[in-house]
Write an enzyme that holds these catalytic residues in place. Structure first.
Site, PDB file in Angstrom:
ATOM      1  N   GLY A   1       0.788  -1.236   0.000  1.00  0.00           N
ATOM      2  CA  GLY A   1       0.000   0.000   0.000  1.00  0.00           C
ATOM      3  C   GLY A   1       0.813   1.275   0.000  1.00  0.00           C
ATOM      4  O   GLY A   1       0.361   2.319  -0.470  1.00  0.00           O
TER       5      GLY A   1
ATOM      6  N   ASP B   1      -4.439   1.848  11.065  1.00  0.00           N
ATOM      7  CA  ASP B   1      -5.839   1.577  11.393  1.00  0.00           C
ATOM      8  C   ASP B   1      -5.940   0.871  12.745  1.00  0.00           C
ATOM      9  O   ASP B   1      -5.929   1.519  13.783  1.00  0.00           O
ATOM     10  CB  ASP B   1      -6.456   0.762  10.247  1.00  0.00           C
ATOM     11  CG  ASP B   1      -7.921   0.460  10.442  1.00  0.00           C
ATOM     12  OD1 ASP B   1      -8.576   1.177  11.227  1.00  0.00           O
ATOM     13  OD2 ASP B   1      -8.425  -0.483   9.810  1.00  0.00           O
TER      14      ASP B   1
ATOM     15  N   PHE C   1     -13.827   3.264   4.869  1.00  0.00           N
ATOM     16  CA  PHE C   1     -12.890   2.519   4.041  1.00  0.00           C
ATOM     17  C   PHE C   1     -12.465   3.367   2.857  1.00  0.00           C
ATOM     18  O   PHE C   1     -13.270   3.762   2.027  1.00  0.00           O
ATOM     19  CB  PHE C   1     -13.500   1.194   3.570  1.00  0.00           C
ATOM     20  CG  PHE C   1     -12.446   0.253   3.089  1.00  0.00           C
ATOM     21  CD1 PHE C   1     -11.706  -0.497   3.990  1.00  0.00           C
ATOM     22  CD2 PHE C   1     -12.133   0.164   1.738  1.00  0.00           C
ATOM     23  CE1 PHE C   1     -10.691  -1.339   3.552  1.00  0.00           C
ATOM     24  CE2 PHE C   1     -11.128  -0.678   1.290  1.00  0.00           C
ATOM     25  CZ  PHE C   1     -10.403  -1.429   2.207  1.00  0.00           C
TER      26      PHE C   1
ATOM     27  N   ARG D   1      -5.532   0.878  -6.412  1.00  0.00           N
ATOM     28  CA  ARG D   1      -4.243   1.413  -5.949  1.00  0.00           C
ATOM     29  C   ARG D   1      -3.730   2.505  -6.892  1.00  0.00           C
ATOM     30  O   ARG D   1      -2.940   3.363  -6.499  1.00  0.00           O
ATOM     31  CB  ARG D   1      -3.184   0.303  -5.890  1.00  0.00           C
ATOM     32  CG  ARG D   1      -3.442  -0.761  -4.831  1.00  0.00           C
ATOM     33  CD  ARG D   1      -2.194  -1.612  -4.666  1.00  0.00           C
ATOM     34  NE  ARG D   1      -2.402  -2.864  -3.957  1.00  0.00           N
ATOM     35  CZ  ARG D   1      -2.390  -3.015  -2.631  1.00  0.00           C
ATOM     36  NH1 ARG D   1      -2.204  -1.973  -1.854  1.00  0.00           N
ATOM     37  NH2 ARG D   1      -2.558  -4.195  -2.086  1.00  0.00           N
TER      38      ARG D   1
HETATM   39  P1  IMP Z   1      -3.632  -2.125  10.699  1.00  0.00           P
HETATM   40  O1  IMP Z   1      -3.265  -0.798  11.275  1.00  0.00           O
HETATM   41  O2  IMP Z   1      -2.852  -3.273  11.223  1.00  0.00           O
HETATM   42  O3  IMP Z   1      -5.119  -2.363  10.761  1.00  0.00           O
HETATM   43  O4  IMP Z   1      -3.283  -2.261   9.195  1.00  0.00           O
HETATM   44  C1  IMP Z   1      -3.261  -1.281   8.306  1.00  0.00           C
HETATM   45  C2  IMP Z   1      -3.365  -1.972   6.986  1.00  0.00           C
HETATM   46  O5  IMP Z   1      -4.731  -2.343   6.728  1.00  0.00           O
HETATM   47  C3  IMP Z   1      -2.962  -1.015   5.902  1.00  0.00           C
HETATM   48  O6  IMP Z   1      -1.616  -1.190   5.567  1.00  0.00           O
HETATM   49  C4  IMP Z   1      -3.926  -1.358   4.800  1.00  0.00           C
HETATM   50  O7  IMP Z   1      -3.348  -2.360   3.979  1.00  0.00           O
HETATM   51  C5  IMP Z   1      -5.142  -1.916   5.471  1.00  0.00           C
HETATM   52  N1  IMP Z   1      -6.210  -0.902   5.638  1.00  0.00           N
HETATM   53  C6  IMP Z   1      -6.716  -0.404   6.783  1.00  0.00           C
HETATM   54  N2  IMP Z   1      -7.684   0.494   6.544  1.00  0.00           N
HETATM   55  C7  IMP Z   1      -7.799   0.576   5.209  1.00  0.00           C
HETATM   56  C8  IMP Z   1      -8.634   1.363   4.337  1.00  0.00           C
HETATM   57  O8  IMP Z   1      -9.478   2.201   4.714  1.00  0.00           O
HETATM   58  N3  IMP Z   1      -8.442   1.156   3.003  1.00  0.00           N
HETATM   59  C9  IMP Z   1      -7.537   0.283   2.508  1.00  0.00           C
HETATM   60  N4  IMP Z   1      -6.729  -0.456   3.278  1.00  0.00           N
HETATM   61  C10 IMP Z   1      -6.866  -0.313   4.627  1.00  0.00           C
HETATM   62 MG    MG Z   2      -0.381  -1.548   3.835  1.00  0.00          MG
END
Ligand code: IMP
Ligand code: MG
Length: 180
Positions: free
Chosen positions: A43, A101, A152, A165
């Site tokens: 990402g 997130d 999202f 992407r």
């Molecule tokens: P987390 O903080 O472990 O939940 O992970 C973050 C990862 O979840 C990011 O690197 C994204 O790949 C994915 N992610 C979380 N929220 C979103 C969103 O709103 N859109 C797209 N990917 C997301």
């Molecule tokens: Mg990511």
């Protein structure tokens, strides 16, 4: 605008201006410290490229790839699918992420990199979704582009099922798209 996007949150121009600000701060912070920027794939790729080209002090780059496997319960477990190639011992590391997130990925990445005995590890994320944080996660990002609501988002590297992407802006995905 793409037909699956409900609303553009940040335009290409706004993102580029934000990156100039963030990169200026990081340049001052890390001037002469030979930092190494570590990107968490996939990402981050667009943000990563735009950021590092605005860092105006000698630096290096590296990448990590995480993978989750269905472990106990719905949360799954994270593993390192591809590790950094550089020796991080004694180095000043800056993790670049697209979005913070739940906090699971970044907590995992930070702990993993700390085990390599770097001089420091800081986190720079383009987007922060504070409402998404899992209970018990106390880690905060050191540099944040934008705090966003718990929706999202896709574009500028962020995907839904590996699509979107390539969009040059960040937008909220229409709920019909992931509910169908
Ligand atoms: P987390 O903080 O472990 O939940 O992970 C973050 C990862 O979840 C990011 O690197 C994204 O790949 C994915 N992610 C979380 N929220 C979103 C969103 O709103 N859109 C797209 N990917 C997301
Ligand atoms: Mg990511």
């Amino acid at each position: 605008m793409h037909q699956d996007i409900k609303k553009v949150l940040y335009t290409e121009e706004q993102i580029q201006n934000k990156i100039k600000e963030l990169a200026a701060v990081l340049t001052e912070e890390y001037r002469g410290k030979n930092p190494i920027f570590v990107g968490v794939m996939k990402g981050v790729v667009l943000f990563f490229a735009d950021m590092v080209k605005r860092i105006d002090t000698p630096c290096q780059i590296d990448f990590m790839w995480l993978s989750s496997y269905a472990g106990t319960g719905s949360t799954g477990n994270l593993i390192v699918k591809r590790d950094v190639s550089a020796n991080l011992k004694g180095r000043h590391v800056v993790i670049l992420e697209d979005i913070y997130d739940t906090g699971r990925s970044l907590t995992f990445v930070r702990d993993h990199l700390l085990s390599k005995e770097p001089a420091s590890v800081k986190i720079c994320t383009l987007l922060d979704k504070p409402e998404g944080r899992l209970p018990g996660i106390t880690l905060e990002a050191d540099y944040v582009g934008y705090e966003i609501p718990n929706e999202f988002v896709v574009g500028y590297g962020l995907d839904y099922n590996e699509y979107y992407r390539n969009l040059p802006y960040i937008g909220i995905l229409k709920s019909e798209v992931y509910e169908k």
